[in-house]
Scaffold this motif. Structure first.
Motif, mmCIF file in Angstrom:
data_model
loop_
_atom_site.group_PDB
_atom_site.id
_atom_site.type_symbol
_atom_site.label_atom_id
_atom_site.label_comp_id
_atom_site.label_asym_id
_atom_site.label_seq_id
_atom_site.Cartn_x
_atom_site.Cartn_y
_atom_site.Cartn_z
ATOM 1 N N GLN A 122 -4.675 -6.268 -1.842
ATOM 2 C CA GLN A 122 -6.081 -5.959 -2.042
ATOM 3 C C GLN A 122 -6.233 -4.978 -3.206
ATOM 4 O O GLN A 122 -5.491 -4.001 -3.302
ATOM 5 N N TRP A 125 0.839 -1.191 0.000
ATOM 6 C CA TRP A 125 0.000 0.000 0.000
ATOM 7 C C TRP A 125 0.879 1.248 0.000
ATOM 8 O O TRP A 125 2.098 1.187 0.168
ATOM 9 N N LEU A 141 -7.220 3.836 -0.192
ATOM 10 C CA LEU A 141 -5.830 3.937 0.254
ATOM 11 C C LEU A 141 -5.356 2.711 1.018
ATOM 12 O O LEU A 141 -4.160 2.547 1.236
ATOM 13 N N ASN A 142 -6.273 1.836 1.438
ATOM 14 C CA ASN A 142 -5.866 0.580 2.066
ATOM 15 C C ASN A 142 -5.547 -0.498 1.041
ATOM 16 O O ASN A 142 -5.065 -1.572 1.398
ATOM 17 N N ALA A 178 -0.915 5.981 8.412
ATOM 18 C CA ALA A 178 -2.371 5.883 8.274
ATOM 19 C C ALA A 178 -3.030 7.236 8.507
ATOM 20 O O ALA A 178 -3.941 7.641 7.775
ATOM 21 N N ASN A 194 -4.983 9.323 5.643
ATOM 22 C CA ASN A 194 -6.410 9.620 5.803
ATOM 23 C C ASN A 194 -6.724 11.052 5.374
ATOM 24 O O ASN A 194 -7.792 11.333 4.845
ATOM 25 N N HIS A 213 0.442 -9.266 4.320
ATOM 26 C CA HIS A 213 0.492 -8.739 2.952
ATOM 27 C C HIS A 213 1.734 -9.174 2.182
ATOM 28 O O HIS A 213 1.982 -8.668 1.088
ATOM 29 N N SER A 253 -3.616 -1.920 -2.518
ATOM 30 C CA SER A 253 -2.265 -1.838 -3.058
ATOM 31 C C SER A 253 -2.045 -0.484 -3.721
ATOM 32 O O SER A 253 -2.984 0.160 -4.196
#
Length: 238
Positions: free
Chosen positions: A44, A13, A209-210, A194, A198, A39, A212
């Motif tokens: 994702q 990410w 944003l969570n 994080a 945000n 991960h 890849s």
């Protein structure tokens, strides 16, 4: 010198590259057990082009390697084993604003001749870091031959490299002891990826944003990702 340490994750990410962009030396922590639910072997991405839901994409890994060290795990050499990953990315991101620019790079990251999971992920991350003009010195922890686990291993890696500032993610704040780092003459610093990201997400709400980093690259382009990483506030000492 500021050092950051992280497992070599699969197409990580944006926060992963946030950390890389704030350190002088980045260590791929490859001599550690694979977290099967983490991960390192999976990412994702959007479940469909019009969805904000996320789906997992997995690197094919034999179950026998479930608890092996990351640098001991072999992955298929046949490119066809990665057809499912490629098809999913094409299905989710064909038609996005920067698809033509970004897809060839992502394809290089996924279709490799490398069969060792740790090296495979390291090569992909290096390709993306170069694309984003992120240039820390890259080190592989297994080559340092340090002992210990958890916090002890981190301190030994920092000492082996000769750095004096360890840049940590916020996830480790619950178990890392600042006084232990202080006794070892290492400044412990936390990066609030994080929280920083945000703020970005509020400005560009359609981004996931969570997911890849491929999601940001396809939708916003390389220049936007570069500018965003450079604009995020620097590391915060706690």
């Amino acid at each position: 010198k500021t050092i950051a340490i992280h497992q070599p994750n699969f197409l990580p990410w944006l926060g992963y590259f946030h950390k890389m962009n704030n350190c002088d030396i980045f260590v791929f922590h490859d001599d550690v057990e694979l977290n099967w639910n983490g991960h390192t072997r999976r990412i994702q991405v959007r479940s469909s082009p019009t969805s904000n839901e996320l789906d997992w994409i997995n690197i094919p890994i034999p179950n026998a390697d479930k608890y092996a060290y990351i640098n001991e795990i072999e992955i298929p050499s046949d490119p066809k084993a990665f057809d499912g990953i490629m098809d999913k990315i094409k299905g989710c991101y064909t038609g996005t604003p920067h698809y033509k620019q970004v897809f060839p790079v992502i394809k290089r990251c996924i279709i490799q001749k490398e069969t060792n999971l740790a090296v495979y992920n390291q090569k992909a991350i290096t390709i993306l870091a170069k694309l984003l003009d992120i240039k820390p010195t890259l080190v592989v922890s297994s080559k340092l031959e340090t002992e210990g686990r958890g916090q002890e291993k981190v301190i030994n890696i920092v000492k082996a490299i000769g750095a004096n500032n360890y840049l940590s993610g916020m996830g480790a704040i619950s178990y890392q002891l600042a006084d232990v780092f202080e006794k070892n003459k290492i400044d412990l610093t936390y990066l609030e990826s994080a929280k920083d990201l945000n703020l970005v997400g509020k400005k560009v709400p359609h981004l996931l944003l969570n997911a890849s980093i491929v999601d940001c690259l396809f939708y916003m382009g390389v220049d936007w990702v570069k500018e965003t990483l450079d604009s995020l506030k620097p590391k915060i000492e706690i």
